[in-house]
Structures are given as C-alpha cells and as structure tokens.
Design a protein around this motif. Structure first.
Motif, PDB file in Angstrom:
ATOM      1  N   GLN A 126      65.925 129.303  48.449  1.00 15.57           N
ATOM      2  CA  GLN A 126      65.417 128.526  48.041  1.00 15.57           C
ATOM      3  C   GLN A 126      64.945 126.878  48.823  1.00 15.57           C
ATOM      4  O   GLN A 126      64.178 126.140  48.467  1.00 15.57           O
ATOM      5  N   PHE A 127      65.988 127.230  49.998  1.00 17.34           N
ATOM      6  CA  PHE A 127      66.283 125.661  50.816  1.00 17.34           C
ATOM      7  C   PHE A 127      66.170 125.957  52.585  1.00 17.34           C
ATOM      8  O   PHE A 127      67.472 126.501  52.714  1.00 17.34           O
ATOM      9  N   LYS A 141      71.364 120.854  59.505  1.00 22.34           N
ATOM     10  CA  LYS A 141      71.195 122.887  58.831  1.00 22.34           C
ATOM     11  C   LYS A 141      72.244 123.089  59.318  1.00 22.34           C
ATOM     12  O   LYS A 141      73.416 122.841  59.784  1.00 22.34           O
ATOM     13  N   ARG A 148      74.666 117.712  50.952  1.00 22.47           N
ATOM     14  CA  ARG A 148      73.953 118.274  52.010  1.00 22.47           C
ATOM     15  C   ARG A 148      73.128 117.288  52.360  1.00 22.47           C
ATOM     16  O   ARG A 148      72.668 116.701  53.952  1.00 22.47           O
ATOM     17  N   GLN A 149      72.309 116.520  51.727  1.00 23.63           N
ATOM     18  CA  GLN A 149      71.370 115.310  51.999  1.00 23.63           C
ATOM     19  C   GLN A 149      71.382 114.217  52.021  1.00 23.63           C
ATOM     20  O   GLN A 149      70.680 113.398  52.538  1.00 23.63           O
ATOM     21  N   SER A 173      75.232 121.302  45.688  1.00 19.76           N
ATOM     22  CA  SER A 173      75.351 121.433  47.192  1.00 19.76           C
ATOM     23  C   SER A 173      74.314 121.022  48.318  1.00 19.76           C
ATOM     24  O   SER A 173      74.593 120.101  49.049  1.00 19.76           O
ATOM     25  N   GLU A 174      73.108 121.152  47.407  1.00 20.90           N
ATOM     26  CA  GLU A 174      71.812 121.052  48.254  1.00 20.90           C
ATOM     27  C   GLU A 174      71.600 119.118  48.614  1.00 20.90           C
ATOM     28  O   GLU A 174      71.465 118.242  49.421  1.00 20.90           O
ATOM     29  N   TYR A 217      70.434 130.192  47.806  1.00 19.34           N
ATOM     30  CA  TYR A 217      69.594 128.895  48.345  1.00 19.34           C
ATOM     31  C   TYR A 217      69.292 129.368  49.762  1.00 19.34           C
ATOM     32  O   TYR A 217      68.708 128.469  49.661  1.00 19.34           O
ATOM     33  N   ALA A 258      67.200 124.467  55.519  1.00 21.69           N
ATOM     34  CA  ALA A 258      68.582 123.955  55.176  1.00 21.69           C
ATOM     35  C   ALA A 258      69.484 124.574  56.276  1.00 21.69           C
ATOM     36  O   ALA A 258      70.413 123.921  56.534  1.00 21.69           O
ATOM     37  N   ILE A 308      73.936 125.461  43.239  1.00 20.99           N
ATOM     38  CA  ILE A 308      73.236 125.290  44.504  1.00 20.99           C
ATOM     39  C   ILE A 308      72.442 123.886  44.532  1.00 20.99           C
ATOM     40  O   ILE A 308      72.488 123.315  45.882  1.00 20.99           O
ATOM     41  N   ARG A 309      71.588 122.988  43.983  1.00 23.29           N
ATOM     42  CA  ARG A 309      70.580 121.871  43.589  1.00 23.29           C
ATOM     43  C   ARG A 309      71.899 121.047  43.933  1.00 23.29           C
ATOM     44  O   ARG A 309      71.658 119.891  45.103  1.00 23.29           O
ATOM     45  N   SER A 326      70.864 115.417  55.792  1.00 24.84           N
ATOM     46  CA  SER A 326      70.055 116.646  55.903  1.00 24.84           C
ATOM     47  C   SER A 326      70.652 117.843  57.594  1.00 24.84           C
ATOM     48  O   SER A 326      69.883 118.251  57.795  1.00 24.84           O
TER      49      SER A 326
END
Length: 638
Positions: free
Chosen positions: A211-212, A192, A185-186, A181-182, A208, A215, A178-179, A190
């Motif tokens: 946690q976010f 949505k 995204r950032q 892919s996050e 995901y 996003a 997850i982190r 970033s």
C-alpha cells in the motif's frame, strides 16, 4: 530523488538500502512529541491520536495508539518498524524481551519502533479470558457438528458480551493497523523505514509495503504468511505441515537414547492411545494448588492437542513435549495438563483464562475473522461447509484436525466478516525483501515462504533446515549476520537463496527417579530435585516479578521469591515422586559471576530419609554434597 529506472542496477551493485546519512535519527524525529516512560519496559513511549475508522475519518471518533521507541545508542543506521506475531500480540509488552534476545549491535545501530496494534494493550485490548478458556478446552468431536456449533456460538456471544466493545470490534483489522503506523511515520517526518514482521506480522508488513511502497527502505519477513491463500488453503497447509512434524517428533524419540529409555515402546502409539482415552471422556487428574490443597482437573482433547501443536514451534518445545508424554506413559499426566493450561493461557488454580499483558485472544479473532472471509451464506451454512471440508481432510490429519476447523467455525459466527477475495501474491518493490523461514515451522510452513520469494521482486531467501517458527534473533550466525549486514550497511545477501541448519530438537532431559534403586544414592536424588525444578512447567512460566507459591506435582508446595542476585526457594513437603517428599530451602544465583549456581538445603522423608546440602556451580559445572542419607554420611559418587 533516485530514479526508479536505476533501481535494478543499484540492487545489482548491492547498494540498495545503504544508510541514508541525511536521514534524521528517530531521537531527532520525535523531538516534538510528548514522550513518557513505557509501563512495561525501559523504552520511551508516545501516543498518537488516530481516526477510529480511517475509511470514515470522523474527527469525533478517535483512538489512542501507543508506540514504544528504542533509540540507537550509537549513530543510527535507520529506523526499523517491528511488528510482532499473533494476531493479538502486544508489541509494547514484548519489546524488551525481543530486544534482549538479539545481538547487542541491533540496539546500537538501529532505531526501533514497536506498537500496540489496535485491539491490544491496556487501553483498548480485546480479551475475553472466561469465554476463551471455556472455548479452548471444550470437546469438539467432528462426529457431533451440532455440539461444535453450539460451542462456537456460545463463545462468540459470551466473548463479545465480555468485551462490550462493539464500536471497536468493527475496525480492528490489519488494514486499519497499517494506517495507524503509517500516520505515525508521517508524524515523524515521513522517513523511509525498514519493516520487520514475524508470523502474523509478515501479513501486515506485506500489505503495508504494497500500500505504501514509498515509505519502505526494506522488508524482512520471518515465519511467512502467504496472503494469497484462502482460509481453507491456509489452515489446510499448516495443519498438514504440523501433522508431519508431530509424526517426526515421535520418530525422533526413538533416535535419542534417553527418550527411548523413557518411552520404550512407540511414542506415536503412546500419544494415540492417550488421545483416544481423552476423546472418550476428559480424564480426571488430581492437581495440587498453591495452598497445598488438591482439586480435580481434567485433561481434555483441547488441552492435549494444544500441547502437541504448540510443541512444534521450537526445538525446545519438542523436547519438553516428549518429556511430558513420557511422564504420561509412567502414569503422571500432570506435565501434559500443565502444558495445556499454559499454552491456552488458562490459570490452573481457577481454570479461568489468564489476563496476559502480552496477549489478547479476542483480538486474534477480531483480526483473523475480518482479514479473511468465511464464505457466503448464513453463519450455520458457513460452519457446515467447514465441517464438510474437515471431514474430507480427516484421514490426512488424524492427530491435529481440531487446528484445521475450530477457529474457522468461530469466525463463521463472528459479528464482522472479511472479504472472500484474497490479495494478489506479494510483489516486492524497488526495495529489498528478505524472506526468512524454518523448514520445521508448523504454523507458517516453508512452502508459504517459498511462494512469497518466488512472487516478489528484489527478494532473497534464507531458509533454515531444522529451523523453528521465526528464525532471526536466536543467537545463530545464520541468519543473524545476514540480516544485520542488510540493516546496518545495506549489504545484500550473496545469493538469492541461502540455507542454514540447526537440530530440529533440543537435548532431551530424562525423567528422574524412575527406578526405586536410585533412591539409595543421595547425589542422584538431590540432582533430580534440581532437574525437576528446571523443568517444572509452572515455574518456567513464572514471570519472576513477585513471590509466588506453586503446588508441587504430587503434593506439598514450593515458593519462589525473586532477589537481586537470583531466586530464593522454600519447599514444604514437596513431592515430585510418589514416595519421596522434601522440605527446606534453595538459593539460585544468576548474576554472571563465578559463584552462580544453585544451593539446596533439604530434608527428605518417605522411601528414603536424610538431610542434604547440595551445591551446583554452573560457572565451572562443579558439584558438592554434604549431609546424611539413610543413616550414613552422604557422599558424591565414586
């Protein structure tokens, strides 16, 4: 910024998730990244350097994660992060196949991101094909726990040695993925994004979004895992669902005239008798290799149960399995053996696990065993506790009990264990969540999806009666149009819960030439050749990329060569039936043209003799036949 307090009223108006026109397209967002052609598709790829362990964040320890990007061909309506199943599936290897199965408007309207989750892909993929094949086909009688313990210990030791990836194994789990892919995204500004997960991907997506939440534009869960279940609850629920579905498959055979004709008795009894036979001892089966030589292979309980369980994933799988079971009833165990090999990713030529760019079996265990705990105690204590649970469940799961305990026993010995504390039920968010599930899903039963729907805020359910595992993208208006309306225009479903329907089993294809009298008719014989080619399991599993030879079931060979318009075949003394062989050529055309179809030019020897040229045009479903048969001119039926 839109106030969270306003979200319920906007949802009620059906406006949540509407396209944000100010959002940049993915093409613009990645303009500063290094893009390169993906090796396994026509998409564009990019690689991101991430911490090996996001919790430690040691700059000296990193990992390369590759993403595949499909850019909207028209104005983008948003970005969709697509998480495939498994765990252990490669997003990059699957991407083009998935996209081709969806309505063309998806790639026109949506930017789509696939990822090779850590533990998959060519760079850091975790696969131990030798150890995996030995484990998957090994006997696992519940009456001999010591043997199962030894098998599981051997698998874990051999697999981890084969991998030689101790540092990576510790950090291959859903949270780390997850982190990854996050971070991507950032990296792209970033935006949505929509999160879509199928099967295991629903597990990742729920975590995901939890946690976010900032996003997320929306969530789509397809073939849903209930994260709140303990391992025992999860395996129990799906094993019992699969048992029920397998019993239904056997009952369905009696309602299908062609299946009933091939299995005149009780399909369930035929299966149970065969299961008892292979449980007593692996059954030797003569198997023809690609060079035409014959070796001994063995049908085992592991292969038989794998074939039975995997058949339940789709209507097509149920029909294919019943046909293979019918062949076994007629004394031919080869189709069931082949189904088992290909379901287990085992090469029948060598009995060694196949290296598949789309599947990484050790990643399955690395992720599963660390996402779920095996309980307290030593590995042996954990394993024996699982045996006790399996013994208690055995009366309710007489055919598929192996599915309940064997993976869990392997996890009991895995070098890295997850927490025994389960997450709270998925709660949804200010964004919409669409829950999709079939009621004939063996691995993520519909009860899990309903639990998630009931616990999640702003959630909607679309459930398919007769539906398989994963229901979006199968070419059916329901649920496809509902999903597309939500993605493209932010249109919420018209009701919190909706129902689709489809048949739980596809058309059953009769066994061919089961009556010796049929050999008198040349059209019946050559049509049977075409039918068997269409249903030949190794040929169906062929990737169509390189010329490949296969042993025919009862002797001889066939060679398939890909061509621009289709496939060319060469047959050498090929036998699908004991007393009939054929040699010659075939040409299959599949270009979407009026001339599409198959031409077979064959000579037959054995119980009947002749030379036939057969044409089946698939565009107009017309047949023609010329040649000689048993000393007379061959003719179509009159």
């Amino acid at each position: 910024m839109r106030s969270a307090a306003l979200a319920p009223s906007l949802i009620a108006l059906g406006l949540i998730g509407a396209p944000a026109l100010a959002d940049p397209s993915l093409q613009d967002a990645v303009s500063g990244l290094d893009l390169f052609p993906c090796a396994l598709s026509s998409l564009s790829c990019t690689t991101l350097t991430v911490p090996l362990d996001h919790r430690a964040n040691d700059p000296a320890q990193t990992l390369q994660i590759t993403f595949a990007l499909s850019f909207a061909t028209e104005e983008s309506r948003g970005i969709l992060f697509y998480f495939v199943g498994g765990p252990g599936g490669s997003g990059l290897a699957s991407a083009e196949g998935y996209l081709s199965s969806f309505d063309p408007t998806l790639v026109e309207n949506m930017d789509i991101v696939f990822v090779d989750q850590r533990g998959t892909g060519p760079v850091h993929g975790l696969a131990c094909p030798k150890a995996q094949a030995a484990f998957d086909i090994a006997p696992a009688p519940l009456s001999d726990p010591g043997a199962i313990l030894a098998t599981a210990k051997t698998y874990v030791a051999d697999c981890t040695a084969e991998l030689d990836a101790d540092a990576l194994l510790a950090v291959v789990n859903t949270d780390q993925a997850i982190r990854d892919s996050e971070l991507f995204r950032q990296k792209i500004g970033s935006p949505k994004v929509w999160l879509y997960g199928e099967s295991y991907g629903t597990q990742l997506v729920q975590a995901y979004a939890t946690q976010f939440p900032d996003a997320v534009k929306g969530v789509i869960l397809d073939g849903v895992v209930d994260l709140s279940l303990t391992p025992e609850q999860f395996y129990r629920r799906y094993t019992l669902a699969a048992e029920k579905l397998l019993a239904e498959s056997f009952a369905l055979c009696a309602t299908i005239p062609a299946c009933q004709a091939d299995i005149p008795g009780d399909a369930a009894q035929l299966y149970d008798d065969l299961a008892a036979r292979v449980a007593a001892a692996p059954v030797p089966v003569p198997y023809v290799l690609a060079d035409g030589s014959t070796v001994q292979r063995h049908l085992t309980t592991g292969l038989l149960e794998a074939s039975a369980f995997n058949s339940l994933y789709s209507p097509e799988g149920r029909a294919e399995f019943l046909r293979a079971l019918a062949a076994a009833g007629h004394g031919n165990l080869i189709p069931l053996l082949q189904l088992g090999f290909f379901n287990m990713y085992i090469d029948p030529e060598t009995e060694i696990g196949m290296e598949d760019p789309g599947w990484f079996g050790a990643a399955f265990y690395a992720i599963t065993c660390t996402d779920y705990g095996s309980g307290s105690g030593t590995p042996d204590e954990r394993a024996y506790r699982i045996f006790d649970e399996a013994k208690a469940l055995a009366p309710e799961a007489p055919r598929l009990l192996r599915s309940y305990f064997l993976e869990r026993v392997a996890c009991a010995y895995w070098p890295h264990q997850g927490s025994d504390t389960r997450p709270a039920p998925y709660a949804g968010g200010d964004f919409p969540t669409l829950v999709l599930n079939g009621d004939h899903d063996p691995i993520t039963p519909i009860t899990m999806a309903r639990s998630v729907l009931d616990s999640a805020r702003n959630a909607y359910g679309v459930f398919m009666r007769g539906g398989p595992h994963v229901i979006w993208g199968r070419g059916l208006a329901c649920p496809d149009t509902i999903v597309q309306a939500l993605l493209y225009d932010g249109t919420l479903p018209v009701a919190r819960e909706q129902l689709c329907e489809q048949d739980p089993i596809s058309d059953y294809t009769s066994l061919t030439l089961t009556d010796p009298a049929q050999l008198a008719d040349p059209f019946t014989v050559v049509r049977a050749v075409e039918i068997e080619l269409l249903n030949y399991i190794p040929l169906a599993a062929w990737d169509g990329q390189q010329p490949t030879s296969f042993g025919c079931p009862l002797g001889g060979t066939l060679t398939a060569t890909p061509t621009e318009p289709g496939t060319d075949f060469i047959f050498a003394d090929c036998r699908f039936w004991p007393d009939l062989a054929f040699s010659g050529t075939g040409v299959e055309l599949s270009m979407g043209h009026p001339d599409d179809g198959i031409t077979l030019t064959l000579g037959f020897t054995g119980a009947a003799r002749g030379d036939l040229t057969y044409l089946h045009r698939t565009a107009d479903e017309a047949y023609s036949l010329t040649g000689s048969w048993n000393g007379k001119a061959a003719m179509l039926p009159r």
